[in-house]
Design a protein around this motif. Structure first.
Motif: not given
Lengths: 142, 435
Positions: B373-376, B378-382, B385, B408-410
């Motif tokens: 998952l690209r860091q920028d 991510f909006e923060g919701t499950l 994802l 899906l990985l960090e």
């Protein structure tokens, strides 16, 4: 505006512990912590004493993290208090997207952290109900 | 014992004479296709005075077929074409192969020759568990079995319960099946209390379309209690039927009256001495609509030295040992890592690093695709994802034709290769069917 941190985590041993270590090393106090999981991955919510610093520390440690706007309500620690709050929001058609709570020191009140899409509507709905919204600058000092 | 005794047992000298004549005719025909006209000149090359001269002609590759889509390799008027088959891959243009009526008939006859060689007769009941459609595996055997005169059941793959029902009701004696499915079906038999030797009328199975080891074949023979024969083919040459095992089960006779095999060093393109392992290169000798000259199959094999006790004079190739490119075969479906990459690039929230893992789960291949998952992004919701994982799965399924397990990985958790990144990890057991 007040924020908590939302961190993407793989559902594996040791992953959450990395988050808490980064925050501890940065000298940040965790006021509340919750976790929502969908099988192999999940999202950790962290309410810290200084969200901007927490955000920067996690970002530096290569976490996938974002800031999410929150409202925090203080409710009496008694049966039905949470129910009253939710009924009020629902009657104003405010949908709660995420929510967790913790009892404050002294045990007479609880803080309820929630994410809503309609912030002004939520604020308006709770005004005059006796349910107090914590002002933004007060949230991290609870 | 022979479907076509004259052709199958032809004296080597006569066979090579026949090959040279057919090769020169093929080169003449090929000159009608735009691609070969550009390459060989309007009058074509040749006539060649010996088969050895073939080694001087340029190779044809899968990329050439793709780049000259749709009609660059068509050597007859469209009016004479009665069918096309096409690759499943959607990486750019598919590779399309055309057939005239005579091509289809020759192919069916070649398959009948193969099936007869392995012992199939008119009285057999043939249950074809291979996929039909653009894929040549199912339809090729179907035509061959009908040409031979066997009762043919075009059931296609999957639905074990129904497969078993047909086997019992019609006393199926011959099946055509993916090796992985053969093993899975054996497990199903065991679960339902079916003992194939006692409860079924099976005699023979043909396996193909995916690489598998000798151990896998022997295992299928053991658990089904039947003879299992290997087959080889590729849609570019027609489909199955290019090479086939005889009852000796020691290499596959490659029908040299229809194809000229060469084995080359995949790196240098040099023709290797007989018996050495290398990439199989094929030239079609009897195909009208899409003749191919020195086509690089990317399949690694070798010519088996010596004559065969069965009396056939056509040389044998060994079991396919792998690929000279990075193509993966997942439950019979061909795919390339590049297809995964292209698909992931269309999803902005996914980073460019990825890893493909091929697992084996209850005898079936399972594709695990690890993405970051690209860091920028991510909006923060499950919910986002879950939505993202579902979208990546859907897009990959549409591109590959198989449903992968998307992980899906960090960001930064996949190994960053120095130089050429390792993109594929094949975890299929060596005793299984790993390429």
């Amino acid at each position: 505006m007040a924020f908590h941190l939302s961190v993407f985590v793989e559902n594996q041993p040791g992953k959450l512990e990395r988050i808490t270590r980064v925050l501890a090393d940065a000298g940040l106090n965790i006021r509340a912590f919750s976790m929502a999981s969908a099988g192999e991955f999940g999202v950790a919510r962290v309410l810290v004493s200084d969200p901007e610093r927490g955000f920067a520390a996690l970002k530096d440690a290569k976490f996938t993290v974002s800031r999410r706007r929150i409202l925090v309500a203080l409710i009496d620690d008694r049966p039905g208090a949470l129910h009253d709050l939710l009924v009020t929001l629902a009657s104003h058609r405010v949908n709660v997207e995420d929510c967790y709570g913790f009892v404050l020191e002294g045990g007479r009140q609880a803080a309820l952290v929630f994410e809503v899409e309609k912030v002004p509507e939520a604020e308006a709905a709770l005004a005059g109900t006796g349910i107090r919204l914590v002002p933004d600058d007060g949230i991290y000092r609870l | 014992m022979y479907w076509d005794r004259a052709a199958e047992t032809m004296d080597r000298r006569d066979l090579e004479h026949l090959q040279l004549g057919r090769l020169n005719a093929t080169l003449q025909r090929a000159a009608h296709a735009p691609y070969y006209r550009d390459r060989h000149g309007a009058r074509g090359v040749g006539p060649l005075s010996s088969l050895a001269d073939l080694a001087d002609l340029p190779f044809t590759t899968k990329a050439d077929l793709r780049d000259h889509f749709p009609y660059g390799f068509l050597a007859v008027p469209l009016d004479d074409v009665v069918r096309l088959h096409s690759s499943s891959g959607t990486t750019g243009n598919p590779t399309v192969i055309y057939h005239t009526r005579a091509d289809i008939e020759a192919w069916g006859d070649l398959l009948a020759r193969c099936l007869y060689m392995a012992g199939v007769r008119k009285h057999d009941v043939f249950q074809n568990m291979m996929g039909y459609g653009l894929f040549t595996g199912g339809i090729g055997f179907h035509y061959g079995a009908e040409r031979l005169g066997a009762l043919t059941i075009p059931i296609g793959p999957g639905n074990s319960k129904r497969q078993l029902w047909f086997m019992q009701q019609f006393r199926t004696s011959v099946v055509h099946i993916l090796p992985s499915y053969a093993l899975r079906l054996a497990t199903f038999f065991a679960e339902t209390g079916i003992e194939p030797r006692r409860d079924l009328a099976l005699r023979l199975a043909f396996v193909g379309a995916e690489p598998h080891t000798e151990e896998t074949r022997r295992r299928i023979e053991e658990v089904w209690g039947i003879k299992v024969y290997n087959s080889y083919g590729l849609s570019e040459m027609c489909g199955p039927g290019v090479a086939f095992e005889c009852p000796e089960q020691h290499g596959m006779h490659l029908w040299e009256d229809h194809f000229i095999p060469e084995v080359i060093d995949p790196d240098t393109g040099r023709v290797l001495p007989e018996g050495e392992w290398g990439e199989l290169v094929l030239t079609s000798l009897a195909r009208a609509a899409t003749p191919l000259v020195r086509y690089r199959t990317r399949d690694l094999t070798r010519i088996v030295a010596g004559t065969c006790a069965c009396g056939r004079t056509h040389r044998r190739i060994d079991r396919i040992r792998g690929r000279s490119d990075d193509m993966l075969i997942i439950n019979g479906v061909n795919l390339f890592p590049m297809q995964v990459e292209r698909t992931l690039m269309r999803v902005p929230a996914i980073g460019s690093n990825y890893l493909i893992e091929v697992h084996e789960e209850s005898f079936m291949d399972r594709l695990h695709i690890k993405v970051e998952l690209r860091q920028d992004a991510f909006e923060g919701t499950l919910a986002e994802l879950e939505h993202l994982a579902a979208r990546v799965t859907d897009e990959l399924k549409a591109e590959l034709g198989v449903t992968p397990v998307v992980k899906l990985l960090e960001a930064g958790s996949l190994p960053q290769g120095e130089g050429k990144a390792v993109r594929v990890v094949d975890l299929r057991q060596p005793g299984g069917k790993g390429a």
